[in-house]
Design a protein around this motif. Structure first.
Motif, PDB file in Angstrom:
ATOM      1  N   GLN A   1      18.836 -20.740  32.119  1.00 48.89           N
ATOM      2  CA  GLN A   1      18.532 -19.935  33.303  1.00 48.89           C
ATOM      3  C   GLN A   1      17.925 -20.815  34.397  1.00 48.89           C
ATOM      4  O   GLN A   1      18.063 -20.535  35.581  1.00 48.89           O
ATOM      5  CB  GLN A   1      17.559 -18.809  32.934  1.00 48.89           C
ATOM      6  N   ASP A   2      17.245 -21.860  33.973  1.00 47.29           N
ATOM      7  CA  ASP A   2      16.770 -22.870  34.911  1.00 47.29           C
ATOM      8  C   ASP A   2      17.497 -24.171  34.575  1.00 47.29           C
ATOM      9  O   ASP A   2      17.381 -24.656  33.450  1.00 47.29           O
ATOM     10  CB  ASP A   2      15.250 -23.051  34.754  1.00 47.29           C
ATOM     11  N   PRO A   3      18.337 -24.722  35.413  1.00 50.14           N
ATOM     12  CA  PRO A   3      18.473 -24.476  36.851  1.00 50.14           C
ATOM     13  C   PRO A   3      19.432 -23.352  37.217  1.00 50.14           C
ATOM     14  O   PRO A   3      19.550 -23.022  38.389  1.00 50.14           O
ATOM     15  CB  PRO A   3      19.025 -25.817  37.352  1.00 50.14           C
TER      16      PRO A   3
END
Length: 317
Positions: free
Chosen positions: A201-203
């Motif tokens: 989800q990150d990035p």
């Protein structure tokens, strides 16, 4: 006594005569200097010669003097002539020197008016392709000179530049040599897939430059350090060892190898190892260029000696 001032038209005519005379004198001095430098100049490790424009004719094989089979690419010159000498002063006051070449004659009716004037000024027929090669100030060539295949010496190394063959939209296995997924257990109809391309989800995005499917080929490619195996001055053929990018009859650029010849020559000269400035079997390079007149004084076909120390067919001790 009243002195009459000359007519403005007479002044203009006189100035034109002075300008034409000065231009002719400068042109004569330039041609004389070029001819004298051509006759007396010699190649050094700090010299940078012009390249050549040729056509890729295809691949074949040849055998050297020890019987070793060598795959070669045949490159042919098509009336490669000098169309201009370029000298440009950069903003930092350094000078850029280049030789502009044209190759492959084309009909005058398919040439633009601007290029017709350019070729007319150089006193050469219209050309399909015009390219320039950076040179050192001592490597300029008189405009209109026709270059020959003897510009390159058998045994030396060259770089060949051309556009690779376009292969269209290809997957990751063909484009990036990906291994692919398993061919048996656990994979269904995704054997040539690229696999996961994203992150967490990150990035939350795909990083720029990620190797994925896309268009393959059709790019400018430089193949370095190819050995010149043979030159044919009658047919203007240059035989280089190995493969060259591009399809048959494509235009390619040939130049002295930056790493295998120029950089190596400078390194050996800096330490005083003058015997290794040029590759084995190469005594000198035509400077500033190999011309048609030079080719008439040399054998029609020149081959490079084998770099093998022993014959592969002789029994070993």
């Amino acid at each position: 006594m009243l002195r009459l001032s000359p007519n403005p038209q007479q002044l203009l005519r006189r100035y034109r005569q002075l300008h034409n005379t000065a231009a002719k004198l400068a042109q004569a001095a330039e041609s004389t200097a070029a001819s004298s430098s051509t006759a007396t100049s010699k190649w050094t490790a700090n010299s940078l010669r012009t390249g050549l424009i040729a056509k890729k004719r295809g691949m074949t094989v040849m055998w050297d003097n020890t019987g070793v089979r060598v795959p070669v690419t045949v490159l042919q010159l098509e009336n490669c002539q000098v169309t201009a000498n370029i000298v440009y002063k950069r903003p930092n006051q350094t000078e850029y020197h280049a030789v502009q070449l044209g190759a492959s004659d084309r009909p005058s009716r398919t040439t633009t008016s601007q290029m017709k004037g350019h070729f007319r000024k150089a006193n050469v027929p219209p050309k399909y392709i015009v390219k320039e090669f950076p040179v050192t100030p001592d490597a300029h060539i008189p405009v209109g000179t026709t270059l020959s295949a003897v510009h390159f010496v058998p045994g030396q190394y060259v770089d060949v530049i051309a556009n690779s063959i376009g292969k269209g939209f290809q997957g990751t296995m063909k484009r990036w040599n990906f291994k692919g997924l398993r061919a048996s257990h656990g994979v269904s109809v995704s054997h040539r897939s690229a696999g996961a391309t994203g992150a967490h989800q990150d990035p939350g995005r795909v990083w720029p430059g990620k190797k994925m499917a896309g268009r393959l080929g059709g790019e400018r490619i430089t193949v370095q350090n190819l050995t010149v195996m043979r030159v044919d001055s009658q047919l203007d053929l240059v035989f280089v060892k190995g493969a060259v990018p591009g399809f048959d009859d494509a235009q390619v650029l040939i130049r002295d190898a930056k790493k295998g010849l120029i950089s190596t020559a400078k390194a050996h000269q800096a330490i005083g190892d003058y015997e290794k400035v040029l590759p084995k079997g190469v005594d000198d390079l035509p400077f500033p260029a190999g011309t048609k007149e030079m080719a008439q004084k040399l054998p029609a076909v020149i081959e490079a000696p084998s770099k093998r120390v022993t014959s592969p067919f002789s029994p070993r001790d």
